[in-house]
Design an enzyme around this catalytic site. Sequence first.
Site, PDB file in Angstrom:
ATOM      1  N   ASP A 288       0.790  -1.275   0.114  1.00  0.00           N
ATOM      2  CA  ASP A 288       0.001  -0.071  -0.149  1.00  0.00           C
ATOM      3  C   ASP A 288       0.886   1.265  -0.103  1.00  0.00           C
ATOM      4  OD1 ASP A 288      -2.137   1.757   0.064  1.00  0.00           O
ATOM      5  OD2 ASP A 288      -3.244   0.692   1.784  1.00  0.00           O
TER       6      ASP A 288
HETATM    7  C1  BGC Z   1      -5.037   3.206  -0.018  1.00  0.00           C
HETATM    8  C2  BGC Z   1      -5.012   2.260  -1.021  1.00  0.00           C
HETATM    9  C3  BGC Z   1      -5.169   3.049  -2.466  1.00  0.00           C
HETATM   10  C4  BGC Z   1      -3.711   3.843  -2.434  1.00  0.00           C
HETATM   11  C5  BGC Z   1      -3.540   4.507  -3.632  1.00  0.00           C
HETATM   12  C6  BGC Z   1      -3.632   4.079  -0.115  1.00  0.00           C
HETATM   13  O1  BGC Z   1      -3.881   5.206   0.872  1.00  0.00           O
HETATM   14  O2  BGC Z   1      -5.308   2.573   1.409  1.00  0.00           O
HETATM   15  O3  BGC Z   1      -6.534   1.488  -1.075  1.00  0.00           O
HETATM   16  O4  BGC Z   1      -5.205   2.194  -3.564  1.00  0.00           O
HETATM   17  O5  BGC Z   1      -3.870   4.750  -1.243  1.00  0.00           O
HETATM   18  O6  BGC Z   1      -4.256   5.588  -3.778  1.00  0.00           O
END
Ligand code: BGC
Length: 693
Positions: free
Chosen positions: A245
């Site tokens: 993530d």
């Molecule tokens: C989130 C993800 C997301 C990523 C990219 C993160 O803060 O937890 O679900 O895909 O950001 O935007």
Amino acid sequence: MSQQPSPISFLVLSVARESAQSSTEQKVDALIARMTLEEKIQMVHGVRRRGFIGYVPAIPRLGIPELALTDGPAGVRHGPGTAFPAPVALAATWDRSLAHEYGAALGAETKAKGQNVLLGPMVNIVRVPEGGRNFETFGEDPYLTAQIATAEIRGIQSQGVIGEVKHYAANNQEKERLNVSAEVDERTLREIYLPAFEAAVKEAKVGSVMAAYNKVNGSFSSENAHLLKDILKGEWGFDGFVVSDWGATHSSVGAANNGLDIEMPTGEFFGDKLLAAVKQGQVNQTTIDDKVRRILRVMMRFGFFERPSQVGPIDYTAQAQVARRVAEAGVVLLKNEGNVLPLDISNFKSIAVIGPYADRATSGGGGSARISPLNTVGPLGAIAERIGNKATLRFLKFVPGNDLSKSDPATSGAGLLDDAAQLAKDCEIAIVFARDFETEGADRVSIALPEEQDEMISAVVNANRRTVVVLNTGCVVLVNRWVSTAPAIVQGWYPGQDDGTVIADVLFGTVNPSGKLPITFPRARQDLGIANPEQYPGVSGLGHYSEGVFVGYRHFDKNTITPQFAFGHGLSYTTFEYSNLKLSRSRIRAGESLAVEVQVKNSGGREGAEVIQLYVQDVKASVARPVRELKGFEKLMLRPGQMKVARMTLEARSMAFYDPTRKQWVVEPGQFKVLIASSSRDVRLSAEFEVFS
Ligand code: BGC
């Protein structure tokens, strides 16, 4: 007529598949052999690029294409686009083919926007109702989540776009999400929090998995050897790539050696530091090769080498139709006393619409799943259009603290409530809209409706017995203050860009509601359990999942608590009768499967769809098991008087629990019950069978 392939053609097919696989592996190996270590390192982390959420540059020298990763679960967040209904609404459809269409539409828009990895679906289980991202989930049940997720992933990937299922694993709260350790026992992990990931890998062949922010049992998900190496890549045989993530990587050596393949969004740990670690022998070359192999293999499988990402036209009309059909099928009719709904326009001359947000669409929740829609339709506009000049429509926006008609601020709230009550009294029908605001990054402080909307609803339902309450919430809310007085309640979730059209279609009966709850509505917060701070939000960085497998309806059943609205509940404008439950056998050997069929008839006056739910009960087990668990469902569309047969198969796993000592799924001999139900608390038919060893 479809022709069955002969055994010989089967053989030819499988030989062809195997040789395609081995030729892909050979091509990948040949590429890896030509890559420098620096080029390999370049492939295992993102770089910042304007306008992109995640980006791994191409290597033109070798013809290796770029990876362009974009959010997300409710629409494609690469500029404005189609705001689909929230995933929780998709789950509420209980419709695998709609989930496939939703995925295919997401995939098509991803591809047309020149992106090739979609960061979704999100398959974390609703554990605490406060969870800020609950609207992005498929609810509280692992089987429903797995079914919807696999169908959606197949849809996404049918467009040549890689799906990235997230967030692995046990990412169930936003509070402290970057640090909290989900302290969860192995059986609970396997039975509740992992099945949707397992199905995504084994059944839907998902190309990518996102490792979560949180720790699981003390180790960050992005460097958790048990989750990534033992289970995902070991037991499940996942041959795609794992992406962290955004900002969830915490080490170079640990993460690289424990199974993370790509760091996002930059190369803080998987750039120069990883290169140095390889040179110093802390990370093997073969480990880096394995990561690159996983990425290239999936790129090849998805045809990226032949078809580089390209911006193309998007059929927004077709996209909007999918979004709208899903939103319609996901609306749950929670209550309809005295058949207040559907509204018959010839039966009234005046209608009141009340609510702070009734004049705009609830197009979605916040955070990385937020989409800027191109067009929206709000409820007020859509209702006005239905009514035309056949009745008078009066609107009260109800914004507490903004009551211009009253000069004394101390009484303005009360004044506004009086206005709402008066308006409801003056009209024959009242429709009151309420919503909440869920977003990534924060949990809800309370599961009650915010901004005096409970007071507003109470004032309206007390003033007019023909009131319809429409809820636009991403998860459960407390309804106890007005539920017994309100004759009709509609759960619309976050319906997406066409909110107004969808809700008007349901209210006026163009659409017969057929959604069922993917989460249990409680009568009070404490009824949900998970109420002490050790469990949520956690103490000293540890969140103890001490409730074990008893999450959602499993908790209500175990503790014999009556829910406000049960998991699986949802009414229709017609009625259904169940009959003739048949099991293929009354005794099976442990490990065998069982076929179940049941007849369902539309016994009411209009066409409608029913979700036939199959719960399994292990009558007597050596471990504490849930009273019943969802293990099958089928949604049937029926004309008035029509009868159809729902057919479901119970695989051996449907009867099994996970035994952490033996490290395997176990089906214990003994009596089992099949419950055929219209909701988890509305069992229509049941039958027993016996498992022998
Ligand atoms: C989130 C993800 C997301 C990523 C990219 C993160 O803060 O937890 O679900 O895909 O950001 O935007």
